[in-house]
Scaffold this motif. Structure first.
Motif, mmCIF file in Angstrom:
data_model
loop_
_atom_site.group_PDB
_atom_site.id
_atom_site.type_symbol
_atom_site.label_atom_id
_atom_site.label_comp_id
_atom_site.label_asym_id
_atom_site.label_seq_id
_atom_site.Cartn_x
_atom_site.Cartn_y
_atom_site.Cartn_z
ATOM 1 N N LEU A 240 -2.967 0.097 -8.148
ATOM 2 C CA LEU A 240 -1.829 0.842 -8.675
ATOM 3 C C LEU A 240 -1.527 2.006 -7.742
ATOM 4 C CD1 LEU A 240 -3.015 0.980 -12.407
ATOM 5 C CD2 LEU A 240 -1.623 -0.787 -11.299
ATOM 6 N N GLY A 241 -0.309 2.051 -7.233
ATOM 7 C CA GLY A 241 0.044 3.098 -6.287
ATOM 8 C C GLY A 241 1.387 3.716 -6.591
ATOM 9 N N VAL A 242 1.539 4.933 -6.135
ATOM 10 C CA VAL A 242 2.824 5.611 -6.258
ATOM 11 C C VAL A 242 3.031 6.454 -4.998
ATOM 12 C CG1 VAL A 242 1.827 7.596 -7.484
ATOM 13 C CG2 VAL A 242 4.276 7.099 -7.691
ATOM 14 N N ARG A 243 4.259 6.439 -4.522
ATOM 15 C CA ARG A 243 4.633 7.214 -3.343
ATOM 16 C C ARG A 243 5.878 8.009 -3.695
ATOM 17 N NH1 ARG A 243 3.715 6.875 2.209
ATOM 18 N NH2 ARG A 243 5.390 7.759 3.493
ATOM 19 N N ILE A 244 5.829 9.315 -3.467
ATOM 20 C CA ILE A 244 6.967 10.187 -3.749
ATOM 21 C C ILE A 244 7.460 10.746 -2.423
ATOM 22 C CG2 ILE A 244 7.785 12.226 -4.981
ATOM 23 C CD1 ILE A 244 5.562 11.781 -7.011
ATOM 24 N N ASN A 245 8.695 10.421 -2.086
ATOM 25 C CA ASN A 245 9.291 10.809 -0.810
ATOM 26 C C ASN A 245 10.390 11.845 -1.019
ATOM 27 O OD1 ASN A 245 8.147 8.241 0.677
ATOM 28 N ND2 ASN A 245 9.267 9.444 2.214
ATOM 29 N N TYR A 246 10.389 12.858 -0.156
ATOM 30 C CA TYR A 246 11.510 13.793 -0.094
ATOM 31 C C TYR A 246 12.063 13.756 1.316
ATOM 32 C CZ TYR A 246 14.394 17.963 -0.037
ATOM 33 O OH TYR A 246 15.459 18.826 0.106
ATOM 34 N N TYR A 247 13.364 13.482 1.416
ATOM 35 C CA TYR A 247 14.022 13.366 2.712
ATOM 36 C C TYR A 247 15.162 14.375 2.781
ATOM 37 C CZ TYR A 247 16.868 11.403 6.491
ATOM 38 O OH TYR A 247 17.590 11.232 7.637
ATOM 39 N N PHE A 248 15.302 15.037 3.943
ATOM 40 C CA PHE A 248 16.324 16.073 4.110
ATOM 41 C C PHE A 248 16.927 15.966 5.505
ATOM 42 C CE2 PHE A 248 17.595 20.408 5.372
ATOM 43 C CZ PHE A 248 18.541 20.656 4.379
ATOM 44 N N SER A 249 18.273 16.047 5.568
ATOM 45 C CA SER A 249 18.955 15.953 6.855
ATOM 46 C C SER A 249 20.120 16.929 6.941
ATOM 47 C CB SER A 249 19.452 14.526 7.090
ATOM 48 O OG SER A 249 20.074 14.418 8.349
ATOM 49 N N GLY A 250 19.852 18.195 6.666
ATOM 50 C CA GLY A 250 20.813 19.249 6.985
ATOM 51 C C GLY A 250 21.806 19.612 5.913
ATOM 52 N N ALA A 251 22.002 18.795 4.891
ATOM 53 C CA ALA A 251 22.972 19.112 3.843
ATOM 54 C C ALA A 251 22.440 18.609 2.506
ATOM 55 C CB ALA A 251 24.333 18.486 4.144
ATOM 56 N N ALA B 264 5.963 13.213 2.124
ATOM 57 C CA ALA B 264 5.556 12.251 1.103
ATOM 58 C C ALA B 264 4.142 12.550 0.641
ATOM 59 C CB ALA B 264 5.644 10.827 1.631
ATOM 60 N N VAL B 265 3.903 12.293 -0.635
ATOM 61 C CA VAL B 265 2.555 12.284 -1.195
ATOM 62 C C VAL B 265 2.337 10.898 -1.794
ATOM 63 C CG1 VAL B 265 2.400 14.751 -1.629
ATOM 64 C CG2 VAL B 265 3.385 13.274 -3.369
ATOM 65 N N PHE B 266 1.116 10.425 -1.722
ATOM 66 C CA PHE B 266 0.830 9.088 -2.227
ATOM 67 C C PHE B 266 -0.542 9.044 -2.879
ATOM 68 C CE2 PHE B 266 -1.063 9.142 1.966
ATOM 69 C CZ PHE B 266 -2.263 8.443 1.792
ATOM 70 N N THR B 267 -0.715 8.109 -3.787
ATOM 71 C CA THR B 267 -1.995 7.867 -4.436
ATOM 72 C C THR B 267 -2.108 6.381 -4.748
ATOM 73 O OG1 THR B 267 -2.119 10.064 -5.446
ATOM 74 C CG2 THR B 267 -3.462 8.328 -6.434
ATOM 75 N N THR B 268 -3.260 5.814 -4.426
ATOM 76 C CA THR B 268 -3.554 4.427 -4.765
ATOM 77 C C THR B 268 -4.876 4.382 -5.512
ATOM 78 O OG1 THR B 268 -2.394 3.569 -2.819
ATOM 79 C CG2 THR B 268 -3.991 2.117 -3.876
ATOM 80 N N ILE B 269 -4.864 3.756 -6.668
ATOM 81 C CA ILE B 269 -6.052 3.614 -7.510
ATOM 82 C C ILE B 269 -6.371 2.131 -7.636
ATOM 83 C CG2 ILE B 269 -7.069 4.121 -9.770
ATOM 84 C CD1 ILE B 269 -5.031 6.344 -10.089
ATOM 85 N N LYS B 270 -7.660 1.783 -7.477
ATOM 86 C CA LYS B 270 -8.071 0.383 -7.543
ATOM 87 C C LYS B 270 -9.108 0.185 -8.659
ATOM 88 C CE LYS B 270 -7.227 -0.377 -2.599
ATOM 89 N NZ LYS B 270 -7.800 -0.822 -1.313
ATOM 90 N N PRO B 271 -8.657 0.197 -9.908
ATOM 91 C CA PRO B 271 -9.615 0.011 -11.012
ATOM 92 C C PRO B 271 -10.042 -1.442 -11.142
ATOM 93 C CG PRO B 271 -7.389 0.167 -11.870
ATOM 94 C CD PRO B 271 -7.283 0.392 -10.390
ATOM 95 N N LYS B 272 -11.303 -1.639 -11.513
ATOM 96 C CA LYS B 272 -11.822 -2.967 -11.822
ATOM 97 C C LYS B 272 -11.880 -3.075 -13.338
ATOM 98 C CE LYS B 272 -15.480 -6.237 -10.714
ATOM 99 N NZ LYS B 272 -16.742 -6.476 -9.970
ATOM 100 N N ASN C 188 0.844 -1.188 0.000
ATOM 101 C CA ASN C 188 0.000 0.000 0.000
ATOM 102 C C ASN C 188 0.887 1.248 0.000
ATOM 103 O OD1 ASN C 188 -1.873 2.044 0.466
ATOM 104 N ND2 ASN C 188 -3.100 0.786 1.839
ATOM 105 N N SER C 189 0.692 2.114 -0.986
ATOM 106 C CA SER C 189 1.525 3.313 -1.097
ATOM 107 C C SER C 189 1.323 4.276 0.068
ATOM 108 C CB SER C 189 1.228 4.036 -2.418
ATOM 109 O OG SER C 189 -0.112 4.496 -2.451
ATOM 110 N N LYS C 190 0.297 4.044 0.864
ATOM 111 C CA LYS C 190 0.067 4.889 2.041
ATOM 112 C C LYS C 190 1.178 4.712 3.068
ATOM 113 C CE LYS C 190 -3.593 5.829 5.459
ATOM 114 N NZ LYS C 190 -4.956 5.436 5.888
ATOM 115 N N TYR C 191 1.827 3.549 3.049
ATOM 116 C CA TYR C 191 2.857 3.241 4.029
ATOM 117 C C TYR C 191 4.220 3.204 3.357
ATOM 118 C CZ TYR C 191 -1.405 1.713 6.328
ATOM 119 O OH TYR C 191 -2.671 1.674 6.843
#
Length: 758
Positions: free
Chosen positions: A456-467, A439-447, A211-214
């Motif tokens: 079908l899911g996608v998760r886009i993560n941005y991580y930052f730690s000072g540099a 993060a932003v996420f989207t999950t689509i459940k087409p029949k 699940n792209s939510k996690y």
């Protein structure tokens, strides 16, 4: 011309008119409780359509127009039937009555909720109420132990409460309590269940985190769902045992507000401590003292017809002390968890609902050792401040879930202090890390067809730690394809995962000196790609079989080759950590029977897991520590009559890997060990049989009183947690004898407890 146009419109009205409509609404109890997990079936032209209510009692289903027969079922309420003529989108509200009458000596079959339910893509859902007969040490349901009895999960053996899923490390698994991450995962040595299962309604287990939510973990996600139904009356339930007890209270405040509160505590020191002290030959040896306590709290308030406020909290505290007067040694180890999460669920319409949650999670441990005049200390913590948003909606009757997440991480991987190490100076080392993740996420459940659907899911993560060098933007696709008929289903999935916070394991047993570190100072996030396929077949009316296979590749894995701590005033964690890669693959099988007097399951996993680190094993690939080739579990539960039921658990697994010296030689009469391959040896096979018996004095929908008798490791099998090599030199000084000493934590463990509900 108008007459002709009107004529054609009437002629083709049946073509242009809609053929389906959406039926949506809520299921409540007669006490106005939102009912989660109620099953609604719609029968149209002898074809059935099914839907379940969500956490706020809401459901939505698109079905053909016509005369509709509706059946509504919930395990704790009277089933309701009615029919109506569906001609357009319809919003309904249904109320169910509690079953007030109880018939003695009457068994109704095939209405009991399954203990384990298969979800799409090989995911599993657990109803803990139906798994109470599975044998455990203290007679209370242990979530981690139950998960270890399912395919794809390695048995970790005794003295370890961690999860090892599909060849991953223990820190690769996410445990979410009502959506909030929990970083401390077990009480001491995994003996005691970590969660009070009376407070938890259901458990959802996803071995692939599909699940792209996690996100944020390479391996599995375990979602613990507290009870979200408003209590309509005061009730108390719990368990009183020889070593620990627990209690859960449920109470309404008014018609729209209520709460659940739970607590547990062990009194092992009061029971076992005096026995150890009386059996000690020296009054200077006080032995080991250990205790834990934890608590859960859930507050619910129906602010309005469309808004439900919930506040969930969890706290745990453990303390271990070891004193030895002969060695002038005093050791103290403490670790604790605290989480709190307010959540607002809003239903805008039959097609749109939203959830917004803030949360705080903290895990900390602290080790202190005093010997003579030397004082040593090492501590760590991880804190999360986060926000989760989720929006569920329908577009052309396609379910979609989208959302935004943000979390601020504050970590102290290791704070080390050594005092009085010499006469001139004290040593001190401290490191703290701050990082953020969005993060932003989207999950689509087409029949796609009547039998073929996708997730079908996608998760886009941005991580930052000072540099800039410690900032990452990652695209993580999730694909699940599922083909299902009435009797068989097939699935295939692919998941891309990144992990920014990593757990560094410092002990092979369940002593919580492990610490968490964030991707910073050039330490890259861990990454994995997983492919899995599987099939589920209804072998008979109440018999379901599932088979599957998986392959996972991992990179930028972390290994800490030192013990509890490596202290050097000039070293850094980046220099101490080793970076490598790994892969895991295997076959999984499960055969499950849910209904009838006898129910349970059989699971088997055949798997491989290896690692490759340049600094270890001369750069050659080696088996991972928990590469256990075979894992087999058998669980059986039998209801003899309304008074007696029995449980059986049989576990077999290959031993975990460790490094064994291959030769010895002497320098100045001191033995020196030589090693060949890394993890070149294997522990003995792990075998365990558990039994449990429940005798019910009383059992109704609202009241229960039962005695539980459990035997852990019934046949007293020695399952060592580690091996010590003792070297003895013969009197002639020309030969050496090496003996293996196997350290066993515990053998047979009987227990008795009283379970109650009023």
């Amino acid at each position: 011309m108008k007459s002709i146009l009107l004529f054609f419109l009437f002629c083709f009205y049946g073509v242009f008119a809609q053929t389906k409509a959406v039926v949506a609404g809520t299921i409540k109890s007669s006490e106005n409780e939102n009912l989660f997990g109620a099953a609604i079936s719609f029968t149209v032209n002898n074809i059935d359509y099914y839907v379940l209510t969500d956490s706020i009692g809401f459901f939505s289903k698109k079905i053909p127009l016509g005369k509709i027969n509706v059946a509504v079922k919930h395990q704790d309420y009277v089933e309701k039937h009615f029919y109506f003529d569906l001609s357009k989108d319809t919003l309904i509200s249904i109320s169910l009555d509690k079953e007030r009458s109880v018939l003695n000596e009457v068994i109704i079959t095939n209405t009991k909720k399954a203990g384990i339910t298969n979800l799409s893509g090989g995911k599993l859902s657990f109803s803990l109420k139906e798994l109470v007969n599975v044998p455990t040490v203290l007679g209370t349901t242990d979530i981690i132990k139950i998960l270890q009895l399912t395919p794809g999960v390695q048995n970790s053996g005794d003295a370890n409460g961690y999860l090892y899923v599909r060849g991953g490390d223990p820190g690769h698994n996410a445990i979410l309590y009502s959506g909030t991450p929990v970083y401390g995962m077990s009480h001491l040595l995994g003996i005691f269940p970590f969660y009070n299962t009376d407070h938890i309604k259901e458990v959802e287990f996803d071995k692939s985190s599909s699940n792209s939510k996690y996100g944020g973990r390479l391996s599995s996600t375990t979602q613990l769902l507290p009870n979200k139904i408003l209590p309509s009356y005061f009730s108390i339930q719990g368990n009183i045992g020889l070593l620990a007890s627990q209690v859960t209270l449920a109470s309404p405040i008014n018609s729209k507000t209520g709460f659940y509160i739970s607590g547990r505590k062990t009194y092992i020191d009061e029971v076992v401590g005096p026995l150890l002290k009386n059996g000690s030959e020296s009054n200077d040896v006080n032995g080991m003292n250990y205790g834990f306590s934890d608590g859960n709290f859930t507050f619910l308030s129906q602010l309005s017809k469309k808004n439900l406020l919930t506040i969930d909290a969890f706290v745990s505290a453990d303390a271990l002390q070891v004193k030895d007067g002969n060695l002038a040694l005093k050791t103290s180890l403490k670790w604790s968890n605290f989480i709190v999460s307010p959540t607002l669920g809003t239903t805008f319409s039959s097609k749109v609902s939203m959830s917004n949650a803030f949360y705080f999670s903290q895990y900390s441990n602290d080790l202190r050792m005093d010997q003579a005049t030397i004082q040593f200390g090492v501590s760590s913590y991880v804190k999360d401040f986060g926000f989760n948003n989720s929006l569920k909606y329908l577009i052309k009757n396609i379910p979609i879930e989208s959302g935004f997440q943000y979390v601020l991480h504050n970590l102290q991987p290791q704070k080390i202090s050594i005092k009085n190490l010499n006469d001139s100076s004290n040593a001190f080392q401290d490191s703290k890390i701050n990082s953020s993740e969005a993060a932003v996420f989207t999950t689509i459940k087409p029949k796609i067809t009547d039998h073929f659907n996708a997730e079908l899911g996608v998760r886009i993560n941005y991580y930052f730690s000072g540099a800039k060098t410690d900032s990452y933007l990652h695209f993580q696709p999730r694909i699940l394809l599922n083909y299902a008929t009435d009797h068989v289903s097939f699935y295939a999935s692919y998941n891309k995962q990144y992990q920014y916070l990593s757990m560094i394991t410092t002990s092979s047993v369940g002593i919580p000196t492990d610490f968490w570190i964030a991707s910073s100072d050039g330490i890259k996030p861990q990454a994995s790609d997983e492919f899995s396929v599987g099939s589920s077949l209804n072998v008979a009316k109440n018999l379901v079989s599932t088979v599957g296979g998986f392959y996972r590749s991992m990179k930028d894995l972390l290994e800490y080759p030192y013990g509890v701590t490596q202290f050097n005033e000039t070293t850094t964690l980046k220099n101490d950590l080793l970076v490598g890669k790994g892969k895991a693959y295997g076959f999984e099988l499960m055969l499950r029977k849910n209904n009838g007097k006898f129910n349970g399951w059989f699971s088997y996993t055949l798997s491989w897991s290896d690692r490759n680190f340049d600094e270890l094993n001369n750069g050659n690939t080696y088996f991972a520590k928990y590469d256990r080739r075979h894992n087999l579990s058998l669980v059986g539960m039998y209801d003899l009559n309304p008074k007696w039921n029995f449980g059986l658990t049989q576990v077999f697994s290959s031993g975990n890997r460790f490094t064994m010296p291959t030769s010895w030689y002497f320098i100045n009469n001191n033995p020196v060990k030589e090693y060949s391959a890394y993890n070149n040896a294997q522990m003995p096979n792990y075998i365990r049989t558990d039994l449990s018996v429940n005798y019910f004095f009383m059992k109704t929908n609202t009241k229960e009183s039962a005695l539980n008798f459990s035997i852990y490791n019934t046949f007293n099998i020695d399952n060592p947690i580690y091996v010590v090599l003792n070297i003895q030199v013969n009197d002639d000084r020309k030969s050496v004898i090496v003996k293996q000493e196997k350290k066993v934590l515990y053998r047979i463990l009987p227990s008795i407890s009283w379970r109650f509900k009023f």
